[in-house]
Enzyme design. Structure first.
Site: not given
Ligand code: MRU
Length: 358
Positions: A54-56, A96, A205, A246, A256-257
């Site tokens: 996970r993470g963009a 996603r 996270q 994201d 973002n999250k």
């Molecule tokens: O749902 P996730 O864990 O994929 O969400 C991740 C985030 O929101 C991060 O802050 C974002 O992807 C930046 S990662 C460098």
């Protein structure tokens, strides 16, 4: 500083070797470190959906390798392999919806494919593209780490109290991290007194991944519930909120999250600077504003259950997992192409025309 940053790099979440993809299972961290092997695009799509990775930037990189796995299978099967591979592109794209890095990486793979005149060396070419996407993300992180650290130093020379949300670290990228890359670099320069990490309900996270990454680097870190953020800004002298993204739209709005938006509102109220750190692959110039971003909604069970045990009343659940922070709450967007202060459409358009700095 690049060498210093590289020496500080400990955690990796994605590994490609021997024609297979290996992902560190982020659902099990920090208690267990288990690497899973993936041999097909469909498996990689499922791993992205299930948040093994996970993470963009990380899901973009994983999807690129997923295309290579798809091509391996389609070529081995013979027939119209390009058409068969299209189904894998679709599968990966459907994994996603919010992080644009996923679609950006798939587009890069598609373009590489379109440039091939015949079937000679297809796999080698696709593999080189995926490895290139992976390596350039890591490089971008090093550049952003330095740029973000310099902003902190410019505004305040001494040790600062920082706050971050979710995980934008090595685990979420090709290595080193975006927001955590800046925090790591600032720590190496003696600029960090303490980092407050929001636990980031419901997937945790912050509690599970960010706190683990920062503690592993010896960064002074305190974990807090998400709802403590405004209070901590007021009483602990937080001077920067530093987060990843994201998707950033052409006008500078930032997805973002979930919880990032309320952090930005609170930061504005308390005079705390708000820094977004993201590679240019996170910037989606095709969307005018954050209103156009598809925001993922995940299963209500993420709130109903804790460790598999029911904890909530039997009611409807709303579980949006991303939100949009309007550009006018953002002080800086840090990318590998440079820094944008108080982002708007004109500044982002200029940024996107620039080359990477290193
Ligand atoms: O749902 P996730 O864990 O994929 O969400 C991740 C985030 O929101 C991060 O802050 C974002 O992807 C930046 S990662 C460098």
């Amino acid at each position: 500083m690049r060498e210093q940053l590289l020496a500080a790099e400990k955690v990796q979440a994605i590994d490609w070797h021997g024609g297979a993809l290996y992902l560190l299972d982020q659902r099990l961290l920090p208690q267990e470190q288990v690497w899973l092997r993936f041999d097909s695009a469909a498996e990689v799509a499922q791993a992205i959906r299930d948040m093994v990775v996970r993470g963009a930037p990380a899901i973009g990189i994983a999807a690129a390798y997923g295309v290579v796995l798809g091509a391996q299978a389609c070529l081995a099967a013979g027939g119209d392999w390009r058409q068969a591979l299209e189904a894998d592109f679709q599968r990966l794209a459907a994994s996603r919806p919010t992080a644009v890095n996923l679609f950006w990486a798939l587009q890069r793979m598609r373009e590489r494919l379109q440039r091939l005149k015949d079937d000679q060396g297809v796999l080698e070419q696709l593999e080189a593209e995926a490895v290139g996407i992976h390596a350039s993300d890591r490089e971008a992180n090093l550049t952003m780490a330095q740029l973000g650290m310099e902003l902190i130093r410019k505004h305040q020379g001494s040790e600062q109290v920082l706050m971050t949300h979710c995980n934008a670290g090595a685990l979420a990228t090709g290595g080193f991290g975006t927001a955590l890359g800046v925090i790591r670099a600032a720590h190496l320069e003696g600029l960090v007194e303490r980092v407050y990490v929001d636990e980031t309900r419901p997937w945790l996270q912050g509690a599970r991944l960010t706190a683990w990454e920062l503690a592993g680097d010896g960064v002074p870190v305190s974990l807090n519930v998400d709802a403590a953020a405004a209070h901590l800004m007021k009483v602990k002298g937080v001077s920067w909120v530093i987060v990843g993204a994201d998707r950033i739209t052409a006008n500078g709005d930032v997805a973002n999250k979930i919880g990032t938006y309320q952090l930005a509102v609170n930061a504005m109220h308390h005079g705390v600077r708000f820094m977004v750190v993201a590679p240019s692959s996170t910037i989606d110039m095709a969307l005018e504003s954050g209103e156009d971003i598809p925001l993922e909604e995940r299963s209500g069970d993420e709130l109903r259950l804790l460790g598999g045990r029911p904890i909530a009343a039997d009611v409807a659940v709303s579980n949006p997992v991303f939100d949009v922070t309007p550009a006018d709450l953002v002080d800086y967007i840090v990318t590998e192409k440079g820094v944008v202060e108080r982002p708007d459409s004109e500044k982002l358009a200029q940024l996107m025309c620039r080359k990477r700095l290193h």
